[in-house]
Design a protein around this motif. Structure first.
Motif, PDB file in Angstrom:
ATOM      1  N   GLN A   1     -19.459 -53.698  45.112  1.00  0.00           N
ATOM      2  CA  GLN A   1     -20.815 -53.502  44.803  1.00  0.00           C
ATOM      3  C   GLN A   1     -21.737 -53.575  45.725  1.00  0.00           C
ATOM      4  N   LEU A   2     -21.304 -54.229  47.049  1.00  0.00           N
ATOM      5  CA  LEU A   2     -22.235 -54.438  48.124  1.00  0.00           C
ATOM      6  C   LEU A   2     -21.848 -54.099  49.549  1.00  0.00           C
ATOM      7  N   GLN A   3     -20.986 -53.007  49.644  1.00  0.00           N
ATOM      8  CA  GLN A   3     -20.407 -52.436  51.034  1.00  0.00           C
ATOM      9  C   GLN A   3     -21.823 -52.151  51.885  1.00  0.00           C
ATOM     10  N   HIS A   4     -22.906 -51.945  51.127  1.00  0.00           N
ATOM     11  CA  HIS A   4     -24.174 -51.362  52.268  1.00  0.00           C
ATOM     12  C   HIS A   4     -24.669 -52.340  52.864  1.00  0.00           C
ATOM     13  N   LEU A   5     -24.355 -53.788  52.756  1.00  0.00           N
ATOM     14  CA  LEU A   5     -24.995 -54.960  53.193  1.00  0.00           C
ATOM     15  C   LEU A   5     -24.416 -55.518  54.396  1.00  0.00           C
ATOM     16  N   ASP A   6     -25.044 -55.618  55.592  1.00  0.00           N
ATOM     17  CA  ASP A   6     -24.384 -56.299  56.685  1.00  0.00           C
ATOM     18  C   ASP A   6     -23.915 -57.708  56.270  1.00  0.00           C
ATOM     19  N   ASP A   7     -23.237 -58.308  57.106  1.00  0.00           N
ATOM     20  CA  ASP A   7     -22.800 -59.664  56.937  1.00  0.00           C
ATOM     21  C   ASP A   7     -23.995 -60.859  56.719  1.00  0.00           C
ATOM     22  N   GLN A   8     -25.011 -60.628  57.630  1.00  0.00           N
ATOM     23  CA  GLN A   8     -26.024 -61.506  57.449  1.00  0.00           C
ATOM     24  C   GLN A   8     -26.787 -61.464  55.848  1.00  0.00           C
ATOM     25  N   SER A   9     -26.964 -60.121  55.457  1.00  0.00           N
ATOM     26  CA  SER A   9     -27.507 -60.062  54.168  1.00  0.00           C
ATOM     27  C   SER A   9     -26.712 -60.338  52.961  1.00  0.00           C
ATOM     28  N   TYR A  10     -25.435 -60.341  53.372  1.00  0.00           N
ATOM     29  CA  TYR A  10     -24.381 -60.529  52.228  1.00  0.00           C
ATOM     30  C   TYR A  10     -24.364 -61.736  52.263  1.00  0.00           C
ATOM     31  N   ALA A  11     -24.390 -62.882  53.358  1.00  0.00           N
ATOM     32  CA  ALA A  11     -24.054 -64.167  53.268  1.00  0.00           C
ATOM     33  C   ALA A  11     -25.449 -64.698  52.384  1.00  0.00           C
ATOM     34  N   GLY A  12     -26.603 -63.902  52.698  1.00  0.00           N
ATOM     35  CA  GLY A  12     -27.780 -64.537  52.129  1.00  0.00           C
ATOM     36  C   GLY A  12     -27.641 -64.391  50.644  1.00  0.00           C
TER      37      GLY A  12
END
Length: 394
Positions: free
Chosen positions: A60-71
């Motif tokens: 669901q979240l492939q559009h997030l970079d790692d920083q925002s995904y970790a957040g």
């Protein structure tokens, strides 16, 4: 002045949320919601790597970079705790599993004429997204997707649906086909030929009466903390090897040098087999109990349903530490008993921040301090979040 159109966070189901509370699908923190409803990408919005995104329900979240995904992973836990009125503890850096490291998955299949659809179901739908690439599955598992289409074409009647459960064991891929049958000689030969050609560890069928092993050249095992243990059909296993290692390390840190430990909802021993000292393990699955008893580690194992019969306060008071790793529903009844106990340290592993926060509130009300949380995102690019929380008396 606050930009009310700025996406400031990602909600639990994956939508971006603006500063004034509006929802925007497929938006990342730092994006802007435009007047026509489209999204202007910001610094944390990355191009999705997979052609199936966003239709496929696997991510669901492939559009997030790692920083925002970790957040996102951290915020899911923090928001759940704040929703229960709890003070936030210290958080470890978020552990994110990398792409193509998932070692277990459940795929849906359906035969339509001569064609077999195989993949994850589409988001919020029963339609199957026919998988042609995958950025989360381990390559050894993904390599079986295309050959499985041909096998299922021979096993499934037209319009029949099935489920393919895949696990990467020590000996290779372990496949369980649910909803498929092989009643003819040709179908049986197709099964064994497929398993042999692709070097499977095990191939099993479940036609509604339980798994039947049709191919297993040697006993299938999975190694947990250096100990190979038998792998029952469809047994729970942490989704990635590195995610498992992160959770094991967090549990060990939370328990310290406890000499007598109880592992509740022990499964096949993910945590029990990593700990020193005397170990008691309670588990409701009979197959998992047999696995633990045959591990050679000298554990005291009890076949016990902790929802119906949680350990009492008197039983818990014998232990210096307790590990909890319940299913998504949490462990409310067991947490109530723990809250009244004198157990010095608890490591609570959870795959559901909401039920975890509910149980954490019970423990804190009983005098425990929520000292530390380790967030783990091993279901890459999904909204599924895991954690290990450390509780201490006083």
């Amino acid at each position: 002045m606050t930009d009310l159109n700025l996406i400031v966070r990602v909600a639990a189901r994956g939508d971006g949320v603006t500063a004034d509370g509006r929802f925007a699908p497929l938006a990342a923190p730092g994006d802007r919601l435009l007047a026509d409803g489209s999204v202007e990408p910001g610094p944390h919005h990355q191009p999705p790597p997979c052609r199936h995104f966003p239709e496929c329900g696997g991510c669901q979240l492939q559009h997030l970079d790692d920083q925002s995904y970790a957040g996102f992973v951290r915020d899911r836990i923090a928001n759940a705790l704040e929703g229960q009125g709890l003070k936030l503890p210290d958080f470890a850096p978020v552990h994110l599993s990398q792409a193509r490291t998932r070692r277990r998955a459940s795929l849906s299949a359906q035969r339509i004429g001569r064609r077999v659809l195989l993949g994850f179901k589409q988001e919020r739908s029963n339609r199957i997204e026919d998988m042609r690439e995958c950025h989360i599955l381990h390559p050894e598992l993904f390599a079986l997707v295309e050959p499985l289409r041909a096998l299922l074409a021979a096993l499934l009647p037209d319009k029949r649906a099935a489920t393919v459960k895949m696990t990467l064991a020590d000996q290779g891929a372990d496949l369980l086909l649910e909803g498929a049958s092989a009643d003819t000689l040709a179908a049986a030969e197709a099964l064994t030929g497929f398993a042999d050609r692709h070097g499977l560890a095990r191939l099993s069928l479940d036609d509604g009466f339980g798994p039947q092993t049709r191919w297993e050249p040697q006993p299938v095992t999975v190694t947990l903390s250096g100990t190979p243990v038998l792998l029952p059909h469809d047994a729970f296993l942490q989704a990635t090897a590195d995610g498992e290692a992160a959770l094991v390390a967090a549990v060990r840190e939370a328990l310290g040098d406890a000499a007598v430990t109880a592992d509740l909802f022990a499964g096949i021993g993910t945590f029990a087999l990593s700990l020193a000292g005397k170990l008691y393990a309670a588990e409701a699955s009979r197959d998992a109990v047999l696995t633990l008893k045959s591990s050679g580690r000298g554990l005291f194992v009890e076949h016990r349903d902790l929802y119906r019969r949680p350990l009492s306060t008197a039983e818990l008071n014998r232990f210096e530490a307790v590990v909890l790793d319940p299913p998504r529903a949490g462990a409310e009844a067991q947490a109530q008993q723990l809250a009244a106990s004198t157990v010095p340290r608890i490591a609570y592993v959870s795959c559901n921040p909401a039920s975890f926060a509910r149980d954490a509130k019970l423990l804190v009300a009983g005098g425990y301090r929520l000292a530390h949380v380790t967030p783990v995102g091993q279901f890459r690019w999904s909204t599924h979040v895991e954690l290990c929380a450390a509780f201490a008396r006083g």
